[in-house]
Design an enzyme around this catalytic site. Structure first.
Site, PDB file in Angstrom:
ATOM      1  N   GLU A 148      71.821   1.633  22.133  1.00 23.74           N
ATOM      2  CA  GLU A 148      70.981   0.698  22.870  1.00 23.74           C
ATOM      3  C   GLU A 148      70.247  -0.200  21.893  1.00 23.74           C
ATOM      4  OE1 GLU A 148      67.425   0.567  26.264  1.00 23.74           O
ATOM      5  OE2 GLU A 148      68.214   2.491  25.585  1.00 23.74           O
ATOM      6  N   ASN A 200      67.307   0.851  29.307  1.00 30.51           N
ATOM      7  CA  ASN A 200      66.316  -0.061  29.880  1.00 30.51           C
ATOM      8  C   ASN A 200      66.495  -1.489  29.383  1.00 30.51           C
ATOM      9  OD1 ASN A 200      65.317   2.219  31.080  1.00 30.51           O
ATOM     10  ND2 ASN A 200      63.411   2.285  29.929  1.00 30.51           N
ATOM     11  N   ASN A 217      71.162   0.175  35.178  1.00 30.07           N
ATOM     12  CA  ASN A 217      70.546   1.338  34.534  1.00 30.07           C
ATOM     13  C   ASN A 217      69.234   1.707  35.220  1.00 30.07           C
ATOM     14  OD1 ASN A 217      70.143   3.175  32.013  1.00 30.07           O
ATOM     15  ND2 ASN A 217      68.233   2.021  32.173  1.00 30.07           N
ATOM     16  N   GLU A 218      69.103   2.941  35.644  1.00 31.70           N
ATOM     17  CA  GLU A 218      67.848   3.540  36.118  1.00 31.70           C
ATOM     18  C   GLU A 218      67.050   2.637  37.064  1.00 31.70           C
ATOM     19  OE1 GLU A 218      65.539   5.101  32.869  1.00 31.70           O
ATOM     20  OE2 GLU A 218      67.024   6.626  32.402  1.00 31.70           O
ATOM     21  N   TYR A 258      66.289  14.383  30.141  1.00 30.38           N
ATOM     22  CA  TYR A 258      65.732  14.660  28.817  1.00 30.38           C
ATOM     23  C   TYR A 258      64.816  15.873  28.925  1.00 30.38           C
ATOM     24  CZ  TYR A 258      67.380   9.990  27.578  1.00 30.38           C
ATOM     25  OH  TYR A 258      68.162   8.885  27.332  1.00 30.38           O
ATOM     26  N   GLU A 284      73.153   9.786  29.999  1.00 29.45           N
ATOM     27  CA  GLU A 284      72.009   9.931  29.094  1.00 29.45           C
ATOM     28  C   GLU A 284      71.540  11.376  29.154  1.00 29.45           C
ATOM     29  OE1 GLU A 284      68.654   7.248  29.050  1.00 29.45           O
ATOM     30  OE2 GLU A 284      69.900   5.557  29.707  1.00 29.45           O
ATOM     31  N   GLN A 296      70.363   8.968  21.605  1.00 24.19           N
ATOM     32  CA  GLN A 296      71.283   7.889  21.261  1.00 24.19           C
ATOM     33  C   GLN A 296      72.036   8.273  19.990  1.00 24.19           C
ATOM     34  OE1 GLN A 296      69.284   4.039  21.287  1.00 24.19           O
ATOM     35  NE2 GLN A 296      68.226   4.516  23.170  1.00 24.19           N
TER      36      GLN A 296
END
Length: 511
Positions: free
Chosen positions: A27, A72, A172-173, A244, A292, A354
């Protein structure tokens, strides 16, 4: 002593090992791109600015697919800013991470880097501030051979042949209020449906990932997936998952058991997907892209290098969430990989977030060295050794009490069998902080003839569970020989040190 008996039967398997299960993520955040994979002028940089020392570590790590450019970041990104002559590319404010994006590295550079690294590209489109037309144009730019505006622009920018990107993320999200362009499930579901249709009209061979919940704790978890897929089920191939984990308040036992939560998260999403399939009388199956996942100590978005002072926010590639991973983190990451492998029939894509510097298995310093973090090792070994069929294990293990997850198995395990090479790869974790793990593995339908290799990652001599690989001690944590492993009457017997992750490869033959 913790004890575990694991039974393997040749005829009880889950699925073929999905090669995309061992993916990563790049990212435009912090130092993942700039001074991570790309640093012109570094002593190890090639003529394109790619760090060869980082590329060598990426090759050793073994990711098969890399998601790009966010995250993001993508929800405010104009992909056109990252193509064409570098000197003419605009500098933009990135609202996601409060930084300045120079656009010196864009799609062409990433495609060239991915080719050099030997990884498949997983491209994300911006459905936060942009929409159907911009996504359709990007597919045309990347994948159409020529003779149209966008494909000819790609050729004019130096790429005669298409990039041939097969795998695409539809944003994304977007369930998250923090996301630029945050949407309701109905808003996103309709947008994803129409964007997917338009992208496939340009290239019908692409695979598409719809945005799922940002994490299991989201108040809309479950209903988000149901609503989005009610709109877009026929247009997409996967729905995403993100998770996470971190240790809270010194509760190591619960942290070491977080794969139990990952298992439940996956099972819940699969149940929701299949409920939509049944209700909609759909014939195809939508699978999971866990694009992720990692350990992330969420102390705040900024590090000491970028304080929360507005006057100092807008900087180029500051240090962001550069966690230093220790022995405990490596064992936990190993169990996450076990969970993903055990669900390989439905989790067909997974990306550890990442790749470099930003919560990453690889660290680098500007103008300086690159090195492996502790979490590098479980990923590297599983990416290399998990081949063939995923075995369905029967595990009878001692139990450990945890505050967050109740009683859990002291020993966590996953395994694969590659009939072509005659190898069974066993991946084992001892969650106990104080007790060795006595493991017995019985095989049915297969006869073990030799131990091909046996390695373990555990607390190093003179260290503790917080020992980590740092710039001045790059090899403090790593894999060493697991000497306490032997074949006894056709069964594997191994003793795992407390707090350890191990891999044992057996030579086997059918019986």
């Amino acid at each position: 002593m913790a004890r575990a008996r694991i039974t393997i039967d040749r005829d009880f398997t889950i699925a073929d090992v999905p090669r995309r299960l061992f993916g990563s993520f790049v990212e435009h955040m912090g130092r993942c791109v700039y001074t991570g994979i790309f640093e012109p002028g570094h002593p190890q940089a090639d003529e394109r600015g790619f760090r060869r020392d980082v590329l060598a570590l990426v090759d050793e790590l073994g990711p098969t697919v890399v998601r790009y450019p966010g995250g993001n970041f993508v929800s405010g990104y104009r992909w056109e800013d990252g193509v064409g002559p570098v000197a003419e590319r605009p500098r933009r404010l990135d609202g996601a991470w409060h930084t300045v994006e120079t656009n010196a590295f864009g799609l062409h550079e990433f495609a060239a880097w991915a080719d050099e690294a030997g990884v498949e590209i997983m491209e994300a489109v911006n459905l936060g501030t942009r929409g159907v037309e911009e996504a359709r144009a990007l597919v045309e730019y990347a994948n159409h051979p020529g003779g149209t505006h966008w494909s000819d622009l790609r050729r004019a920018n130096g790429a005669e042949k298409p990039f041939d990107i097969r795998l695409w993320c539809l944003g994304n999200e977007l369930d998250g209020p923090w996301q630029i362009g945050h949407k309701t499930a109905h808003e996103y579901g309709r947008l994803a449906q129409e964007t997917a249709k338009a992208m496939r009209l340009v290239d019908p061979t692409i695979e598409l990932v719809a945005v799922g919940s940002s994490n299991r704790q989201m108040p809309t978890f479950g209903t988000w997936e149901h609503t989005v897929l009610t709109h877009a089920y026929d247009e997409v191939d996967y729905i995403s998952m993100h998770a996470y984990y971190q240790e809270h308040d010194g509760d190591a036992a619960s942290f070491l058991a977080e794969a139990v939560d990952m298992d439940a998260f996956i099972d819940g999403v699969v149940a929701t997907v299949d409920a939509v399939k049944a209700a909609g009388k759909h014939r195809k199956r939508v699978d999971i892209s866990f694009d992720e996942w990692n350990v992330w100590y969420q102390r705040g978005l900024d590090t000491d290098d970028q304080p929360h002072l507005v006057a100092r926010r807008w900087r180029e590639h500051p240090r962001l969430i550069e966690d230093a991973y220790n022995v405990t983190d490596a064992v936990v990451v190993g169990t996450f990989l076990h969970s993903l492998l055990r669900h390989g029939d439905r989790v067909r894509i997974a990306n550890q977030a990442q790749l470099v510097n930003v919560i990453a298995p690889i660290r680098s310093e500007e103008g300086g060295p690159a090195w492996r973090q502790s979490i590098f090792w479980p990923f590297a070994r599983m990416a290399r050794l998990a081949r063939g069929r995923i075995l369905r294990l029967a595990v009878d293990a001692s139990r450990i009490a945890t505050a967050r997850h109740g009683d859990v198995d002291a020993v966590d395990a996953a395994a694969t069998w590659d009939e072509e090479t005659g190898a069974v790869a066993l991946f084992l974790a001892n969650r106990s902080l104080s007790e060795p793990g006595d493991v017995t593995v019985d095989l049915h339908g297969l006869a073990a003839t030799a131990i091909r290799s046996a390695e373990v990652l555990t607390v190093p001599e003179g260290g503790d569970r917080f020992t980590a690989n740092l710039a001045h001690a790059q090899d403090a944590v790593g894999l060493v020989a697991l000497d306490a492993a032997a074949l006894v009457d056709g069964s594997l017997r191994a003793t795992l040190p407390p707090l350890s992750w191990a891999v044992v490869v057996l030579d086997v033959a059918r019986v």
